[in-house]
Scaffold this motif. Structure first.
Motif, PDB file in Angstrom:
ATOM      1  N   ASP A  26       1.867   1.701  11.650  1.00 34.15           N
ATOM      2  CA  ASP A  26       1.351   0.598  10.861  1.00 34.15           C
ATOM      3  C   ASP A  26       1.046   1.076   9.449  1.00 34.15           C
ATOM      4  O   ASP A  26       1.164   2.272   9.156  1.00 34.15           O
ATOM      5  N   HIS A  27       0.651   0.153   8.598  1.00 34.68           N
ATOM      6  CA  HIS A  27       0.346   0.486   7.209  1.00 34.68           C
ATOM      7  C   HIS A  27      -0.935  -0.216   6.770  1.00 34.68           C
ATOM      8  O   HIS A  27      -1.034  -0.717   5.670  1.00 34.68           O
ATOM      9  N   LEU A  28      -1.924  -0.221   7.664  1.00 26.95           N
ATOM     10  CA  LEU A  28      -3.185  -0.892   7.370  1.00 26.95           C
ATOM     11  C   LEU A  28      -4.107  -0.074   6.475  1.00 26.95           C
ATOM     12  O   LEU A  28      -4.983  -0.626   5.825  1.00 26.95           O
ATOM     13  N   ASN A  29      -3.910   1.230   6.445  1.00 24.64           N
ATOM     14  CA  ASN A  29      -4.681   2.064   5.518  1.00 24.64           C
ATOM     15  C   ASN A  29      -3.710   2.998   4.800  1.00 24.64           C
ATOM     16  O   ASN A  29      -2.548   3.118   5.183  1.00 24.64           O
ATOM     17  N   THR A  30      -4.188   3.637   3.759  1.00 28.36           N
ATOM     18  CA  THR A  30      -3.323   4.452   2.898  1.00 28.36           C
ATOM     19  C   THR A  30      -2.648   5.584   3.657  1.00 28.36           C
ATOM     20  O   THR A  30      -1.448   5.817   3.491  1.00 28.36           O
ATOM     21  N   ARG A  31      -3.400   6.285   4.498  1.00 28.25           N
ATOM     22  CA  ARG A  31      -2.829   7.416   5.247  1.00 28.25           C
ATOM     23  C   ARG A  31      -1.700   6.956   6.166  1.00 28.25           C
ATOM     24  O   ARG A  31      -0.613   7.543   6.178  1.00 28.25           O
ATOM     25  N   ASP A  32      -1.941   5.896   6.918  1.00 30.35           N
ATOM     26  CA  ASP A  32      -0.915   5.389   7.830  1.00 30.35           C
ATOM     27  C   ASP A  32       0.286   4.830   7.069  1.00 30.35           C
ATOM     28  O   ASP A  32       1.427   4.987   7.502  1.00 30.35           O
ATOM     29  N   ALA A  33       0.025   4.180   5.948  1.00 32.34           N
ATOM     30  CA  ALA A  33       1.121   3.639   5.132  1.00 32.34           C
ATOM     31  C   ALA A  33       2.015   4.764   4.620  1.00 32.34           C
ATOM     32  O   ALA A  33       3.241   4.654   4.664  1.00 32.34           O
TER      33      ALA A  33
END
Length: 167
Positions: A137-144
């Motif tokens: 997912d891309h819900l926060n900067t790290r995951d994005a």
């Protein structure tokens, strides 16, 4: 795509992909969508976020009306989005399952607006949808950043430039 293509890499994950055409798009035959999904599986398997041995996905190409209806019904947003993914997780036997919906008219419009080749943008949305189906997912900067890095890797294997650096 560039004239010099990366050599195909043998998939390490078994893929079952059902493709449904609610909207006709002759530029997106099953074999092409399957190839793109395979590249996404390769980079995800190497990344190791989700542990899976097999993937079973359906990919449905839809028009504006169905895309809008699905996006409104499941996300509460009253417009057709480019890709919508339903992740069902990995079962005890190691099979990841998910449904990926790509709205063909939105894909075509975005490719024109972003001045990207249609097939490059279609490959990107397919890879993006597969990664979502695997739990990215891309819900926060790290995951994005992690998800984008995998997209860039998969696209590079197809000879497609980084879609995030193109103007």
């Amino acid at each position: 795509m560039s004239s010099k293509r990366a050599a195909p890499v043998q998939a390490t994950v078994a893929l079952s992909l059902s493709v449904q055409y609610a909207a006709a798009e002759p530029r997106l035959p099953r074999w092409r969508l399957r190839r793109w999904a395979g590249y996404a599986l390769q980079v995800a398997a190497a990344d190791g976020l989700a542990e899976f041995a097999r993937a079973e996905f359906s990919l449905r190409l839809v028009g504006l009306a169905e895309g809008r209806k699905l996006n409104h019904g499941f996300r509460g947003r009253d417009y057709a989005t480019n890709v919508l993914t339903f992740e069902y997780g990995v079962d005890p036997q190691g099979t990841a399952r998910g449904d990926i919906i790509i709205c063909a008219p939105v894909l075509a419009r975005e490719a024109r607006e972003q001045r990207k080749p249609f097939l490059h943008h279609a490959a990107h949305l397919t890879v993006h949808g597969v990664l979502h189906a695997l739990g990215y997912d891309h819900l926060n900067t790290r995951d994005a950043r992690r998800m984008e890095a995998l997209e860039i890797q998969a696209l590079a294997r197809m000879g497609i430039a980084d879609p995030y650096t193109l103007a």
